[in-house]
Scaffold this active site. Sequence first.
Site, PDB file in Angstrom:
ATOM      1  N   ARG A  72     -57.042  41.518  -8.700  1.00  0.00           N
ATOM      2  CA  ARG A  72     -57.061  42.904  -8.215  1.00  0.00           C
ATOM      3  C   ARG A  72     -55.673  43.325  -7.783  1.00  0.00           C
ATOM      4  NH1 ARG A  72     -62.882  42.967  -4.907  1.00  0.00           N
ATOM      5  NH2 ARG A  72     -64.047  42.111  -6.692  1.00  0.00           N
ATOM      6  N   ARG A 120     -57.012  38.743   1.421  1.00  0.00           N
ATOM      7  CA  ARG A 120     -56.861  39.764   0.381  1.00  0.00           C
ATOM      8  C   ARG A 120     -55.737  39.355  -0.565  1.00  0.00           C
ATOM      9  NH1 ARG A 120     -59.073  44.712   0.456  1.00  0.00           N
ATOM     10  NH2 ARG A 120     -59.633  44.392   2.635  1.00  0.00           N
ATOM     11  N   GLU A 156     -66.352  40.578   5.549  1.00  0.00           N
ATOM     12  CA  GLU A 156     -67.132  40.549   4.317  1.00  0.00           C
ATOM     13  C   GLU A 156     -66.843  39.288   3.496  1.00  0.00           C
ATOM     14  OE1 GLU A 156     -66.405  43.891   1.731  1.00  0.00           O
ATOM     15  OE2 GLU A 156     -67.142  42.780  -0.003  1.00  0.00           O
ATOM     16  N   SER A 187     -70.931  40.904  -1.294  1.00  0.00           N
ATOM     17  CA  SER A 187     -71.422  42.269  -1.385  1.00  0.00           C
ATOM     18  C   SER A 187     -72.480  42.265  -2.486  1.00  0.00           C
ATOM     19  CB  SER A 187     -70.258  43.199  -1.748  1.00  0.00           C
ATOM     20  OG  SER A 187     -70.641  44.540  -1.618  1.00  0.00           O
ATOM     21  N   ARG A 246     -62.603  33.299   0.580  1.00  0.00           N
ATOM     22  CA  ARG A 246     -62.996  33.656   1.946  1.00  0.00           C
ATOM     23  C   ARG A 246     -63.932  32.610   2.543  1.00  0.00           C
ATOM     24  NH1 ARG A 246     -63.516  40.345   2.013  1.00  0.00           N
ATOM     25  NH2 ARG A 246     -61.342  40.690   1.377  1.00  0.00           N
TER      26      ARG A 246
END
Length: 424
Positions: free
Chosen positions: A262, A277, A349, A352, A391
């Site tokens: 990303r 991130r 998070e 999801s 994560r």
Amino acid sequence: MIDPKLLRQSATDVAANLARRGYEFDAGAYLSLEERRKSLQVETEQLQSERNASAKRIGAAKAEGEDIEPLLAAVKDLGDRLAVGETALQKVQAELRDIELDLPNLLDQSVPDGTDECDNAEVRSWGEPAALVFNARDHIELGESLGMLDFEAASKISGSRFVVMKGPLARLQRALIQFMLDTHIEEHGYEETYVPYLVQEQALVGTSQLPKFEEDLFKTETETPFYLIPTAEVPVTNLARDAIFEADELPKQYVAHTPCFRSEAGSYGKDTRGLIRQHQFEKVELVHFVIADDSMAALESLTGHAETILQKLQLPYRVVALCAGDVGFGATKTYDIEVWLPGQQKYREISSCSNYNDFQARRMQARRRNPASGKPELIHTLNGSGVAAGRALVAVMENNQNNDGSIRIPAVLQPYMGGLQVIA
RNA sequence: GGAGAGAUGGCUGAGUGGUCGAAAGCGCUCCCCUGCUAAGGGAGUAAGGGCUAAUACCCCUUCGAGGGUUCGAAUCCCUCUCUCUCCGCCA
């Protein structure tokens, strides 16, 4: 994509639903364009019909040896009129499609109101954040002092938002991935898949990352461009593209481990340090293909499958239902699973899980044959992280840290670590 | 990278300008026949879109994709993509 028929018939209802997201849909403009489409299409198809009929007449006349000159003269300008109509129709249809591809999905009525993540509703929580007797360190400090996380080295090679992992910590991430895959395959009935990490534009349009979110993606400069997948959802969900499943083929549950890429454009200030991130991270993804009636139940079970991972890892978490303003573009309903991070003293998070109902299926033409009618109808697609490996590594490190900076390995991962119990 | 062959409906496979959305076979569905099974007979069997109250008629589009020629293209021309075979190279 929202059903164009629904847009035509109930544009104002659609606008009201999308307004809950804070999205403004100009129903009036859409409907006037749609009216133009209708008249152009009816007119153009009428001309096509005339052309087909006259071509047949000419063919028949020629076979009979009759003079076809008068017939040719009669259709002389038909081709031109048709070309004009077709061009105009194509233009309007392209405009409509652009609008339709740009519209987010309709929200399920159970989605709570709200504008941002502050309005998300906690559904349940599991486990208690441990009361550490010493000051909790974050994963960066832990990893660097162990000599097993090296952000500087990664920066030298690739710049910011990358990491180099070494030794038992690198192995721990691999152990997490293996453990998650095995759990989903053996206990939750998923089929393992290995998929491409480079995909073409069409696949991303199908899952709705394109055309709207191109800036989030890495793109190659090859003649026909490839995009690096931002999630395994893209290649795995596209397994249903242009497919018509038979009744006994659904439901399908796929799991895939892939790296994800990303660009993180627009998140410059956010989580600049650490593993949270990154431009490149590992994730285990769950994807369901189900018939329409079953998708809400499937969302619950998919979310439960992701939760099982955290429970087996003994990581405290909570499940939140995303509010109207926070649900992603293509989803009709989403649960986020947030894991407790002692280093940040908050829930973050880690998964999801979304029901896309027929939104992606319509873009992909993903269908099943209804055994009662024999007709194809759109399936529903769902996906969720099961879970994000990077994560999860952070969560294991921070929740299992000892006072001396060593890290206890969860029991379920020890078989994947050659029996190792502590990383020190 | 070089040389050649090909891409048609769920599958196999005909079809080189006209009534072809497309022969035939297989598969599938329904019906008939048959004590059961096997064999046999008949009918049906693509997708997307428009119109519509309609999953009824009717109409349009689609024979790898995109463009072109033509009154008319699965069929002719151009470009591209993909697949297969052989050679080279490579994990």
